[in-house]
Design an enzyme around this catalytic site. Structure first.
Site, mmCIF file in Angstrom:
data_model
loop_
_atom_site.group_PDB
_atom_site.id
_atom_site.type_symbol
_atom_site.label_atom_id
_atom_site.label_comp_id
_atom_site.label_asym_id
_atom_site.label_seq_id
_atom_site.Cartn_x
_atom_site.Cartn_y
_atom_site.Cartn_z
ATOM 1 N N LYS A 195 -3.215 -4.954 -19.280
ATOM 2 C CA LYS A 195 -2.508 -5.880 -18.253
ATOM 3 C C LYS A 195 -3.619 -7.055 -18.151
ATOM 4 O O LYS A 195 -3.621 -7.793 -17.582
ATOM 5 C CB LYS A 195 -2.027 -5.269 -17.592
ATOM 6 C CG LYS A 195 -1.467 -5.528 -16.025
ATOM 7 C CD LYS A 195 -0.470 -6.238 -16.349
ATOM 8 C CE LYS A 195 0.340 -6.758 -15.269
ATOM 9 N NZ LYS A 195 1.741 -7.367 -15.621
ATOM 10 N N LYS B 200 7.600 -14.431 -22.837
ATOM 11 C CA LYS B 200 8.560 -13.072 -22.812
ATOM 12 C C LYS B 200 9.350 -13.209 -24.173
ATOM 13 O O LYS B 200 8.978 -11.063 -24.021
ATOM 14 C CB LYS B 200 9.028 -13.437 -21.471
ATOM 15 C CG LYS B 200 9.053 -13.668 -20.122
ATOM 16 C CD LYS B 200 7.962 -12.961 -19.604
ATOM 17 C CE LYS B 200 6.249 -12.564 -20.042
ATOM 18 N NZ LYS B 200 5.637 -13.632 -19.275
ATOM 19 N N GLU C 14 7.814 -20.308 -21.831
ATOM 20 C CA GLU C 14 7.584 -18.606 -21.061
ATOM 21 C C GLU C 14 8.997 -18.420 -21.803
ATOM 22 O O GLU C 14 8.573 -17.057 -21.678
ATOM 23 C CB GLU C 14 7.350 -19.493 -19.935
ATOM 24 C CG GLU C 14 7.406 -18.221 -18.545
ATOM 25 C CD GLU C 14 5.781 -16.675 -18.677
ATOM 26 O OE1 GLU C 14 6.062 -17.492 -19.898
ATOM 27 O OE2 GLU C 14 6.359 -15.853 -18.408
ATOM 28 N N CYS D 100 1.250 -0.943 0.513
ATOM 29 C CA CYS D 100 -0.229 -0.652 -0.162
ATOM 30 C C CYS D 100 1.056 1.147 0.110
ATOM 31 O O CYS D 100 2.117 1.203 0.534
ATOM 32 C CB CYS D 100 -0.786 0.224 1.181
ATOM 33 S SG CYS D 100 -1.788 -1.324 1.309
ATOM 34 N N ASN E 7 0.690 0.196 5.757
ATOM 35 C CA ASN E 7 1.362 -0.313 4.795
ATOM 36 C C ASN E 7 1.968 -1.510 5.457
ATOM 37 O O ASN E 7 3.171 -1.547 6.356
ATOM 38 C CB ASN E 7 2.474 0.368 4.097
ATOM 39 C CG ASN E 7 2.423 -0.227 3.432
ATOM 40 O OD1 ASN E 7 3.019 -1.637 3.124
ATOM 41 N ND2 ASN E 7 4.502 -0.018 3.048
ATOM 42 N N GLY E 8 1.996 -2.622 5.689
ATOM 43 C CA GLY E 8 1.825 -3.922 6.222
ATOM 44 C C GLY E 8 0.728 -5.016 5.878
ATOM 45 O O GLY E 8 -0.261 -4.896 5.794
ATOM 46 N N GLU F 101 6.959 -11.027 -26.974
ATOM 47 C CA GLU F 101 5.456 -10.138 -26.448
ATOM 48 C C GLU F 101 6.635 -9.185 -25.883
ATOM 49 O O GLU F 101 5.768 -7.444 -26.664
ATOM 50 C CB GLU F 101 4.750 -10.376 -25.372
ATOM 51 C CG GLU F 101 5.951 -10.650 -24.089
ATOM 52 C CD GLU F 101 4.800 -11.198 -23.161
ATOM 53 O OE1 GLU F 101 3.038 -10.101 -23.150
ATOM 54 O OE2 GLU F 101 4.922 -11.242 -21.474
ATOM 55 N N ARG G 194 2.042 1.255 -5.639
ATOM 56 C CA ARG G 194 2.196 0.387 -5.433
ATOM 57 C C ARG G 194 0.223 -0.108 -5.101
ATOM 58 O O ARG G 194 0.130 -1.189 -3.680
ATOM 59 C CB ARG G 194 2.272 1.123 -3.912
ATOM 60 C CG ARG G 194 3.826 2.214 -3.711
ATOM 61 C CD ARG G 194 4.139 2.389 -2.348
ATOM 62 N NE ARG G 194 3.919 1.866 -1.725
ATOM 63 C CZ ARG G 194 4.999 0.752 -1.902
ATOM 64 N NH1 ARG G 194 6.566 0.860 -1.919
ATOM 65 N NH2 ARG G 194 5.425 0.563 -0.170
ATOM 66 N N TRP H 119 -3.249 -1.965 -1.161
ATOM 67 C CA TRP H 119 -3.875 -3.116 -2.227
ATOM 68 C C TRP H 119 -4.394 -4.335 -1.247
ATOM 69 O O TRP H 119 -3.628 -4.503 0.347
ATOM 70 C CB TRP H 119 -2.355 -3.285 -2.498
ATOM 71 C CG TRP H 119 -2.025 -4.792 -3.659
ATOM 72 C CD1 TRP H 119 -1.161 -5.606 -2.883
ATOM 73 C CD2 TRP H 119 -2.290 -4.742 -4.951
ATOM 74 N NE1 TRP H 119 -1.296 -6.279 -4.574
ATOM 75 C CE2 TRP H 119 -2.147 -5.744 -4.987
ATOM 76 C CE3 TRP H 119 -3.569 -3.865 -5.455
ATOM 77 C CZ2 TRP H 119 -2.327 -6.643 -6.425
ATOM 78 C CZ3 TRP H 119 -2.552 -4.865 -6.932
ATOM 79 C CH2 TRP H 119 -3.007 -5.412 -7.430
ATOM 80 N N HIS I 3 10.447 -33.402 -35.722
ATOM 81 C CA HIS I 3 9.159 -33.118 -36.707
ATOM 82 C C HIS I 3 8.573 -32.818 -37.503
ATOM 83 O O HIS I 3 7.356 -32.304 -37.453
ATOM 84 C CB HIS I 3 8.362 -34.236 -35.579
ATOM 85 C CG HIS I 3 8.818 -35.010 -34.868
ATOM 86 N ND1 HIS I 3 8.524 -36.335 -35.092
ATOM 87 C CD2 HIS I 3 8.912 -35.700 -33.138
ATOM 88 C CE1 HIS I 3 9.350 -37.214 -34.033
ATOM 89 N NE2 HIS I 3 8.991 -36.579 -32.736
HETATM 90 C C1 F6R Z 1 2.155 -12.235 -20.187
HETATM 91 C C2 F6R Z 1 1.246 -12.168 -19.817
HETATM 92 C C3 F6R Z 1 -0.312 -12.908 -20.786
HETATM 93 C C4 F6R Z 1 -0.703 -12.975 -19.382
HETATM 94 C C5 F6R Z 1 -2.748 -14.001 -19.854
HETATM 95 C C6 F6R Z 1 -3.388 -14.281 -18.035
HETATM 96 O O1 F6R Z 1 3.205 -12.189 -19.939
HETATM 97 O O2 F6R Z 1 1.325 -11.362 -18.889
HETATM 98 O O3 F6R Z 1 -0.114 -13.699 -21.183
HETATM 99 O O4 F6R Z 1 -0.672 -14.024 -18.357
HETATM 100 O O5 F6R Z 1 -2.687 -12.385 -19.853
HETATM 101 O O6 F6R Z 1 -3.191 -13.215 -16.602
HETATM 102 P P1 F6R Z 1 -3.526 -13.169 -15.756
HETATM 103 O O7 F6R Z 1 -3.511 -14.227 -15.448
HETATM 104 O O8 F6R Z 1 -3.899 -11.336 -15.070
HETATM 105 O O9 F6R Z 1 -5.124 -14.023 -15.621
#
Ligand code: F6R
Length: 593
Positions: free
Chosen positions: A588, A470, A466, A2, A97-98, A473, A27, A71, A489
């Site tokens: 996000k 990374k 993964e 927070c 916060n904590g 993207e 935060r 948060w 294959h």
């Molecule tokens: C990749 C990434 C996305 C999320 C996906 C699911 O770096 O962030 O692939 O993992 O959109 O999101 P959540 O976990 O919020 O359901």
């Protein structure tokens, strides 16, 4: 996580508090509030963002106040749970916060003594304790309160008819912004930079008495001096804690995230969470997720099949919604960092409609996933700003290890060893972070290519997926993750000197097969970069570029490999000048199907 702020001086506190809070929303931002002391203390708070509260708030007159952006950790985001929290009389108000570990016993004891609680938060015990000990000396009352609480905190205490603010910290950041005839308090420097660049950093176990003209810091009741620093960073730099991007900051937070999520285990066991009854005897399990969370789910399959000896089915939520059958008797886990991914929520509703009990693993308290689920386990990653998931992925893995260990059917020695090794993970991850030179060198090399393969086997096959996700993207390089045995294959047709292959090697039953795969790839002319544990001479003899990582049990290797792959993607994207934190076309939280 927070953000807390405080102001004491000559200006009206309200606009100062709101402007400081806006700088701390990184935060946490699920609710916020302020309290201003004029003729009496007035509180204004709600489960909205700071800008919305600023717009709707009445004018609270007074030149002393405190504020909070939340948060949520204890109690869903709501007006009642938002800070500041008052005592019974409304004359003592606190932002925090904590996490207070012993809040339940304190609350019980204070309730028996006649105190009335209105929120579900751990924080609320603090103003009530201060009230209990207050005999006209606020400093002494806070000192007595701090002796009673066990946990982590950064707090600011505001009391009616007192021309001072009391602050204290243990495990939570807290700074004083020093002005002329006014002083500011905040969780982090950016909050005060619009007003002053003179800053005092408080240390753990410091308690401070802040007036408009003075800052007095004490430890164990004895006054100590704290030096004043001049801040030379820009606002944006400061919010990123000196890192160039949020992604790099979040990668570096992972040792702490692992520690915090491990602490979470304790509070989970207090709640007596029972996976076996939750999932109907757990003879089989379905795990659903999207994107990076899906990769965590795939790692979870390997972990749980080894430790629980039950078959685990993992599905992409977006696919499951259209064809798959949900069986009422199956235990279901969904993994979602945001708790708002539309495909995952739809899958949860489908599971619930056929009578499945659903466990959600999410990072966001009060998120839609947590409301739909029968039970929720929270990862303790804190807010993740960068679009690319990093610390939330590692936190998800930690929860999956916890579930596997808690319901393990492996022998006691193996289990004990695993617990020891899990506890060592923060240090192992720190070692990866401290030795990034080789990763940076490999990233520079990779940044020139347009196609890259990632390969792994067994528990590190999801890490190949993964690593590729990374890289693509944030660097816009086309990358594919493959099970190492599948390359021959079809994808072999693409191997040549222009297509590097990143191979993830673990010292488990897949080791010899991985070495064979690497030889086959090399024979087709592809440059090979290998991630393996230190001291792997066979690999060092085989390839030119080896990124060595600390030794861990192979079951835990996805954690150190994840961190190395995140750094690799980050430095490639940086070299290519990409907008790392906000890649094109992505969001996000994916709240549409
Ligand atoms: C990749 C990434 C996305 C999320 C996906 C699911 O770096 O962030 O692939 O993992 O959109 O999101 P959540 O976990 O919020 O359901």
């Amino acid at each position: 996580m927070c953000g807390i702020v405080g102001y004491i001086g000559v200006r009206q506190a309200q606009p100062v508090l709101f402007s400081c809070l806006k700088r701390l929303e990184y935060r946490g931002y699920d609710s916020c509030g302020i309290a201003v002391a004029g003729s009496r203390i007035e509180i204004c708070k709600d489960a909205v963002r700071v800008a919305a509260l600023e717009k709707s708030a009445p004018q609270l007159a007074g030149a002393t106040g405190i504020g909070h952006t939340r948060w949520a950790t204890h109690g869903a985001p709501s007006l009642i749970n938002a800070h500041p929290h008052p005592d019974c009389s409304g004359k003592i108000v606190v932002v925090h916060n904590g996490i207070i570990n012993n809040y339940q016993s304190l609350r019980k004891q204070l309730t028996a003594e006649g105190h009335q609680f209105i929120s579900e938060t751990d924080t609320e015990v603090i103003p009530h304790l201060v009230e209990k000990y207050y005999r006209g000396d606020l400093e002494k009352a806070v000192e007595a309160t701090l002796k009673e609480i066990d946990g982590s905190y950064a707090i600011i205490v505001l009391a009616a008819n007192e021309s001072k603010l009391i602050v204290a910290r243990r495990g939570g950041p807290l700074i004083i912004g020093v002005g002329d005839g006014e002083n500011f308090i905040a969780s982090d420097v950016p909050a005060v930079l619009d007003y002053t660049n003179r800053v005092i950093y408080l240390e753990d176990d410091d308690m401070g008495v802040i007036t408009a003209d003075s800052v007095k810091v004490k430890r164990d009741g004895v006054e100590v001096s704290r030096k004043e620093d001049k801040i030379l960073w820009s606002m944006e730099d400061a919010q990123k804690g000196g890192y160039e991007h949020f992604m790099l900051k979040e990668i570096h937070e992972q040792p702490k995230v692992i520690r915090d999520t491990l602490i979470g285990w304790v509070s989970l066991s207090e709640e007596e969470f029972d996976l076996a009854s939750m999932c109907g005897g757990i003879e089989s399990m379905l795990i659903l997720a999207c994107g990076t969370s899906y990769h965590a789910a795939l790692v979870g399959k390997y972990i749980m099949e080894e430790f629980l000896s039950i078959p685990i089915r993992v599905e992409l939520a977006s696919e499951f919604n259209y064809y798959a059958q949900a069986l009422a008797k199956t235990g279901a886990i969904v993994i979602t960092q945001s708790g708002e991914t539309a495909d995952t929520l739809k899958a949860m509703k489908k599971l619930k409609s056929v009578g499945c009990r659903v466990l959600a693993i999410t990072n966001v308290l009060g998120s839609s996933a947590s409301r739909i689920a029968d039970h929720t386990i929270y990862t303790r990653a804190g807010p993740e700003i960068s679009v690319a998931a990093t610390k939330s992925f590692v936190a998800q893995l930690m929860v999956l290890y916890w579930l596997a260990v808690s319901y393990s059917r492996v022998d006691a020695r193996r289990l004990a060893d695993m617990i020891i090794q899990i506890k060592q993970l923060p240090e192992k991850v720190q070692q990866v972070l401290d030795n990034e030179d080789k990763i940076i060198e490999s990233a520079r090399y990779l940044s020139k290519f347009e196609n890259v393969f990632f390969i792994g086997r067994g528990i590190n096959y999801p890490l190949a997926l993964e690593g590729a996700l990374k890289l693509k993207e944030i660097s816009y390089i086309h990358a594919e993750g493959y099970a190492a045995g599948e390359l021959k294959h079809g994808p072999f047709a693409l191997l040549c000197e222009k297509t590097p292959v990143i191979a993830i090697v673990a010292k488990d039953s897949t080791y010899d097969a991985m070495l064979s795969s690497i030889k086959e790839v090399k024979a087709r002319g592809s440059p090979v970069i290998v991630l393996t544990e230190e001291g792997d001479e066979a690999v060092e003899e085989l390839v030119d570029t080896v990124i060595t990582l600390p030794q861990v049990d192979p079951v835990l290797s996805p954690v150190v490999n994840a961190v190395a792959l995140q750094l690799l993607a980050y430095y490639v994207a940086r070299k290519r000048g990409c907008p790392i934190d906000f890649p094109r076309n992505l969001a996000k939280s994916v709240t549409v199907e």
